[in-house]
Design a protein around this motif. Sequence first.
Motif, PDB file in Angstrom:
ATOM      1  N   LEU A  62       0.826  -1.212   0.000  1.00  0.00           N
ATOM      2  CA  LEU A  62       0.000   0.000   0.000  1.00  0.00           C
ATOM      3  C   LEU A  62       0.859   1.260   0.000  1.00  0.00           C
ATOM      4  O   LEU A  62       0.523   2.257  -0.644  1.00  0.00           O
ATOM      5  CB  LEU A  62      -0.939  -0.001   1.206  1.00  0.00           C
ATOM      6  N   THR A 206     -11.269  -0.515  -0.549  1.00  0.00           N
ATOM      7  CA  THR A 206     -11.524   0.925  -0.592  1.00  0.00           C
ATOM      8  C   THR A 206     -11.303   1.561   0.771  1.00  0.00           C
ATOM      9  O   THR A 206     -10.781   2.677   0.886  1.00  0.00           O
ATOM     10  CB  THR A 206     -12.969   1.197  -1.062  1.00  0.00           C
ATOM     11  N   TYR A 208      -9.218   0.471   3.109  1.00  0.00           N
ATOM     12  CA  TYR A 208      -7.780   0.542   3.356  1.00  0.00           C
ATOM     13  C   TYR A 208      -7.138   1.699   2.599  1.00  0.00           C
ATOM     14  O   TYR A 208      -6.258   2.399   3.131  1.00  0.00           O
ATOM     15  CB  TYR A 208      -7.099  -0.778   2.984  1.00  0.00           C
ATOM     16  N   LEU A 209      -7.578   1.926   1.375  1.00  0.00           N
ATOM     17  CA  LEU A 209      -7.023   3.040   0.601  1.00  0.00           C
ATOM     18  C   LEU A 209      -7.343   4.375   1.265  1.00  0.00           C
ATOM     19  O   LEU A 209      -6.520   5.295   1.269  1.00  0.00           O
ATOM     20  CB  LEU A 209      -7.569   3.011  -0.829  1.00  0.00           C
ATOM     21  N   GLN A 210      -8.534   4.483   1.855  1.00  0.00           N
ATOM     22  CA  GLN A 210      -8.911   5.712   2.552  1.00  0.00           C
ATOM     23  C   GLN A 210      -8.064   5.905   3.804  1.00  0.00           C
ATOM     24  O   GLN A 210      -7.613   7.018   4.105  1.00  0.00           O
ATOM     25  CB  GLN A 210     -10.393   5.672   2.921  1.00  0.00           C
ATOM     26  N   ALA A 213      -4.562   6.917   2.728  1.00  0.00           N
ATOM     27  CA  ALA A 213      -4.528   8.302   2.252  1.00  0.00           C
ATOM     28  C   ALA A 213      -4.450   9.281   3.417  1.00  0.00           C
ATOM     29  O   ALA A 213      -3.757  10.301   3.341  1.00  0.00           O
ATOM     30  CB  ALA A 213      -5.755   8.595   1.396  1.00  0.00           C
ATOM     31  N   ASN A 216      -0.803   8.937   5.090  1.00  0.00           N
ATOM     32  CA  ASN A 216       0.329   8.874   4.169  1.00  0.00           C
ATOM     33  C   ASN A 216       1.438   9.853   4.544  1.00  0.00           C
ATOM     34  O   ASN A 216       2.619   9.505   4.554  1.00  0.00           O
ATOM     35  CB  ASN A 216      -0.136   9.144   2.747  1.00  0.00           C
TER      36      ASN A 216
END
Length: 221
Positions: A62, A206, A208-210, A213, A216
């Motif tokens: 990720l 989705t 996990y991506l949020q 982000a 980060n």
Amino acid sequence: MKSINILLALLLSASSSFSAVSEERSEYWRQRVSLFEKLPVSSQDIVFVGNSITDGGEFSELFQDYHVKNRGINSDVIDGVYERIDNVLSGKPAKIFLLIGINDISHNLPVSTLVEKYDRLIKKIVNESPSTKLYIQSVMPINNDFSRYKNLIGKEKVLTAFNVQLNELAVKNNVVFINLWETLADPDTGKLKPEYTNDGLHLTGTGYLQWVAQINDFVKN
């Protein structure tokens, strides 16, 4: 003789108590800990520590960074992390991202007890690896519309109160608090957005991506 018998009884009681605590850890917990013991942590590493939500994240991919490592274990609790964190701290990692507490809440422990346990864990990390930057992540929102996790039904206010206390613990111990709630919760209902979960607790891709982000900059900088 009587005093010796009392002493022996106390020692046996303490031993039994320790065994009872140890036996609470699942086979999976022990398997994962035994693996982590074979995987060294270095001062260049960024380590994610937590329960199943952390366990499910492919963080090195990720973040596209080999030094980002996953030390999550399904169903883990604050005391479980305290028991196994030495393996992480011995490597003096650059950063630790901690996400723990939702399972403790499902076990109906009062917030005051959770805060005491969490404070002890923070102090252990800070004292044993002072060069490590510690990030305390809030527990995430849940969505009981899925009716999957019965022990978390009606616990929304407990989650909120716990997060308030986590923020205060971070300030008290001079570590960073990251509020994941705001980015993952529906602003109208306060529930974990359904597009981020398929069971009301754990994250989809989705989700996990949020999460990634939001944190980060903390990971990269």
